[in-house]
Design a protein around this motif. Sequence first.
Motif, PDB file in Angstrom:
ATOM      1  N   LEU A  28       0.830  -1.205   0.000  1.00 52.27           N
ATOM      2  CA  LEU A  28       0.000   0.000   0.000  1.00 52.27           C
ATOM      3  C   LEU A  28       0.866   1.258   0.000  1.00 52.27           C
ATOM      4  CD1 LEU A  28      -2.690  -1.226   2.531  1.00 52.27           C
ATOM      5  CD2 LEU A  28      -3.090  -0.725   0.114  1.00 52.27           C
ATOM      6  N   HIS A  29       1.949   1.216   0.750  1.00 49.59           N
ATOM      7  CA  HIS A  29       2.856   2.366   0.798  1.00 49.59           C
ATOM      8  C   HIS A  29       3.491   2.612  -0.565  1.00 49.59           C
ATOM      9  CE1 HIS A  29       5.848   5.210   2.182  1.00 49.59           C
ATOM     10  NE2 HIS A  29       6.814   4.419   1.760  1.00 49.59           N
ATOM     11  N   VAL A  30       3.975   1.555  -1.192  1.00 49.30           N
ATOM     12  CA  VAL A  30       4.622   1.699  -2.498  1.00 49.30           C
ATOM     13  C   VAL A  30       3.622   2.204  -3.536  1.00 49.30           C
ATOM     14  CG1 VAL A  30       5.688   0.426  -4.409  1.00 49.30           C
ATOM     15  CG2 VAL A  30       6.428   0.007  -2.052  1.00 49.30           C
ATOM     16  N   ALA A  31       2.433   1.610  -3.562  1.00 49.17           N
ATOM     17  CA  ALA A  31       1.426   2.020  -4.547  1.00 49.17           C
ATOM     18  C   ALA A  31       1.005   3.472  -4.370  1.00 49.17           C
ATOM     19  CB  ALA A  31       0.206   1.109  -4.453  1.00 49.17           C
ATOM     20  N   SER A  32       1.086   3.976  -3.143  1.00 56.16           N
ATOM     21  CA  SER A  32       0.664   5.358  -2.871  1.00 56.16           C
ATOM     22  C   SER A  32       1.685   6.390  -3.334  1.00 56.16           C
ATOM     23  CB  SER A  32       0.404   5.541  -1.375  1.00 56.16           C
ATOM     24  OG  SER A  32       1.622   5.528  -0.636  1.00 56.16           O
ATOM     25  N   GLN A  33       2.847   5.938  -3.773  1.00 53.78           N
ATOM     26  CA  GLN A  33       3.896   6.876  -4.168  1.00 53.78           C
ATOM     27  C   GLN A  33       3.587   7.585  -5.483  1.00 53.78           C
ATOM     28  OE1 GLN A  33       6.387   7.566  -1.865  1.00 53.78           O
ATOM     29  NE2 GLN A  33       4.918   6.253  -0.776  1.00 53.78           N
ATOM     30  N   ASP A  34       2.632   7.064  -6.235  1.00 49.61           N
ATOM     31  CA  ASP A  34       2.194   7.737  -7.460  1.00 49.61           C
ATOM     32  C   ASP A  34       0.696   7.991  -7.366  1.00 49.61           C
ATOM     33  OD1 ASP A  34       1.647   8.749  -9.923  1.00 49.61           O
ATOM     34  OD2 ASP A  34       2.215   6.967 -11.059  1.00 49.61           O
TER      35      ASP A  34
END
Length: 228
Positions: free
Chosen positions: A72-78
């Motif tokens: 979820l953290h990685v996906a939220s970076q964009d």
Amino acid sequence: MNHNKLYTYKGGPRSIGILAVAHAIKFDIEVVETNPQVGLSEEYLKLNKLGKTPTFVGSDGTVLTECMAIALHVASQDPESRMLGPTHMDFIHIVSWMSLCNTDVVKRMAAWIMPLLGVAPYSPEGVEMAKKQTAQVIQILEDHLQDRRYLVADCLTLADPFCAGLVSFGFANVFDKEWRAHFPYFTTWYEMVTSLEMYRAVIPNTVMAETALGPPKPSMRSDFTVDD
């Protein structure tokens, strides 16, 4: 200069989706080969006290040790991507499917597969029960995907590569040709996701078993008991 790091091992089912999404949104992550089966350093155990993978360490020092939180953290970076869904309710459904696959699906698959690999106690009855329980939970996905291309909404989201990565362990070992015939929509979805460039950037060649694993040879069988 500090870099984002993901401590995991090659082909780790709980890391595939994370790395696929990172690739898709061009979020740089350095993979640090870390396999609990071959031993962990004291330094790593300070990051993840349970000694599991994956573990994420951000360039700002953020440490995350649960795969769903990392994904979820990685996906939220964009924020411009649709990986977390077009709407808030889509986001809730994404988390729901991720949770189902990371708990019920993985636990039931593991109870079926690990004894066949000789790394957990084997009993024919236990394996057969786990096989039936796996089919029960996969049927939920099969029914859901009958009239859908993706797990959530009408577009690819984090749920798709994350869940496909988790079930890759099943397809590689026990979801054989005969088994797949009972779950055509689920299988079609899996083949679609694993054919995507973002997924192939992490796993270039997807393995699908022709014949499911059979009972382990006596020399493979674990000496562990339930109490271990």
